[in-house]
Design an enzyme around this catalytic site. Structure first.
Site, PDB file in Angstrom:
ATOM      1  N   CYS A  71       0.830  -1.201   0.000  1.00 34.89           N
ATOM      2  CA  CYS A  71       0.000   0.000   0.000  1.00 34.89           C
ATOM      3  C   CYS A  71       0.872   1.261   0.000  1.00 34.89           C
ATOM      4  CB  CYS A  71      -0.879   0.042   1.246  1.00 34.89           C
ATOM      5  SG  CYS A  71      -2.132  -1.245   1.306  1.00 34.89           S
ATOM      6  N   GLU A 116       0.685   3.842   1.927  1.00 33.62           N
ATOM      7  CA  GLU A 116       1.070   4.268   3.277  1.00 33.62           C
ATOM      8  C   GLU A 116       2.333   3.533   3.723  1.00 33.62           C
ATOM      9  OE1 GLU A 116      -1.840   3.257   2.169  1.00 33.62           O
ATOM     10  OE2 GLU A 116      -3.522   4.126   3.259  1.00 33.62           O
TER      11      GLU A 116
HETATM   12  N1  THU Z   1      -4.422   0.507  -1.088  1.00 36.20           N
HETATM   13  C1  THU Z   1      -3.526   1.391  -0.578  1.00 36.20           C
HETATM   14  O1  THU Z   1      -2.451   1.623  -1.158  1.00 36.20           O
HETATM   15  N2  THU Z   1      -3.832   2.015   0.584  1.00 36.20           N
HETATM   16  C2  THU Z   1      -5.038   1.912   1.225  1.00 36.20           C
HETATM   17  O2  THU Z   1      -5.224   2.526   2.239  1.00 36.20           O
HETATM   18  C3  THU Z   1      -6.083   1.067   0.653  1.00 36.20           C
HETATM   19  C4  THU Z   1      -5.651   0.141  -0.426  1.00 36.20           C
HETATM   20  C5  THU Z   1      -4.138  -0.111  -2.377  1.00 36.20           C
HETATM   21  C6  THU Z   1      -3.848  -1.574  -2.363  1.00 36.20           C
HETATM   22  C7  THU Z   1      -4.229  -1.969  -3.765  1.00 36.20           C
HETATM   23  O3  THU Z   1      -3.132  -1.711  -4.623  1.00 36.20           O
HETATM   24  C8  THU Z   1      -5.347  -1.029  -4.136  1.00 36.20           C
HETATM   25  O4  THU Z   1      -5.266   0.055  -3.221  1.00 36.20           O
HETATM   26  C9  THU Z   1      -6.732  -1.642  -4.058  1.00 36.20           C
HETATM   27  O5  THU Z   1      -6.949  -2.236  -2.833  1.00 36.20           O
END
Ligand code: THU
Length: 142
Positions: free
Chosen positions: A53, A55
Site C-alpha cells: 500500500c 502508506e
Molecule cells: N491501497 C492502498 O495503497 N492504501 C489503502 O489505504 C487502501 C488500499 C491499495 C492496495 C491496492 O493496490 C489497491 O489500493 C486496491 O486495494
C-alpha cells in the site's frame, strides 16, 4: 506545512502508483519531524497478496532514509467514490512509528488538496497493544 499542501503531495504521489490489477491508485505523503516529506504509492504485483500500500511505501521509505519520527500523514485516493481510510495492516504499521495523536488526513477525491477524513493514528487503531515489546520503547539502564 499546511494539511492542504501535504494532501496535494499525496495526490501527486498517486500518479506513481503501479496498480494495473485494481486500477485503484493511492498516494501517501508523510511529514517527518524535521520537515522532510516522504511520499509513497501503492505497488501491486501479479501475485496479488504481495501488493504494498501507499502508506507502507511511504513509511518504509522514510524509515529507510533515517526518519523515525513523524508529524502527519496524508493519503489520496483519486479513483475513490467514497471516503477511504488506511487498511488494517497499514494502521498497525502507522502505529509502530506514530504517536496516537498524530493527524491522518484523507483526501476528498472530488476536491483534490482538501480533507474528507481528519483523524489520528490512535483513533485508527484503538486499544493498540504490544508497544512494550519494541526495543525503541524499552527502558535501558544505560
Ligand atoms: N491501497 C492502498 O495503497 N492504501 C489503502 O489505504 C487502501 C488500499 C491499495 C492496495 C491496492 O493496490 C489497491 O489500493 C486496491 O486495494
Amino acid at each position: 506545512m499546511t494539511k492542504e499542501t501535504l494532501l496535494q503531495m499525496a495526490h501527486n504521489a498517486a500518479a506513481f502508483a503501479y496498480a494495473p490489477y485494481s486500477g485503484f491508485r493511492v498516494g501517501a505523503a508523510l511529514l517527518c519531524e524535521d520537515g522532510t516529506v516522504i511520499t509513497g504509492a501503492n505497488v501491486e504485483n501479479r501475485s496479488y497478496g504481495l501488493t504494498i500500500c501507499a502508506e507502507r511505501s511511504a513509511i518504509v521509505g522514510a524509515v529507510s532514509a533515517g526518519h523515525t519520527a513523524f508529524r502527519a500523514l496524508a493519503i489520496a485516493t483519486p479513483d475513490a467514490h467514497e471516503p477511504v481510510g488506511p487498511c488494517g495492516a497499514c494502521r498497525q504499521v502507522i502505529r509502530e512509528f506514530a504517536a496516537p495523536e498524530m493527524p491522518v488526513y484523507c483526501e476528498d477525491a472530488e476536491n483534490p488538496g482538501t480533507a474528507i477524513i481528519e483523524t489520528t493514528a490512535g483513533a485508527l487503531l484503538p486499544f493498540d497493544s504490544l508497544h512494550g515489546l519494541g526495543s525503541r520503547d524499552r527502558e535501558t539502564d544505560g
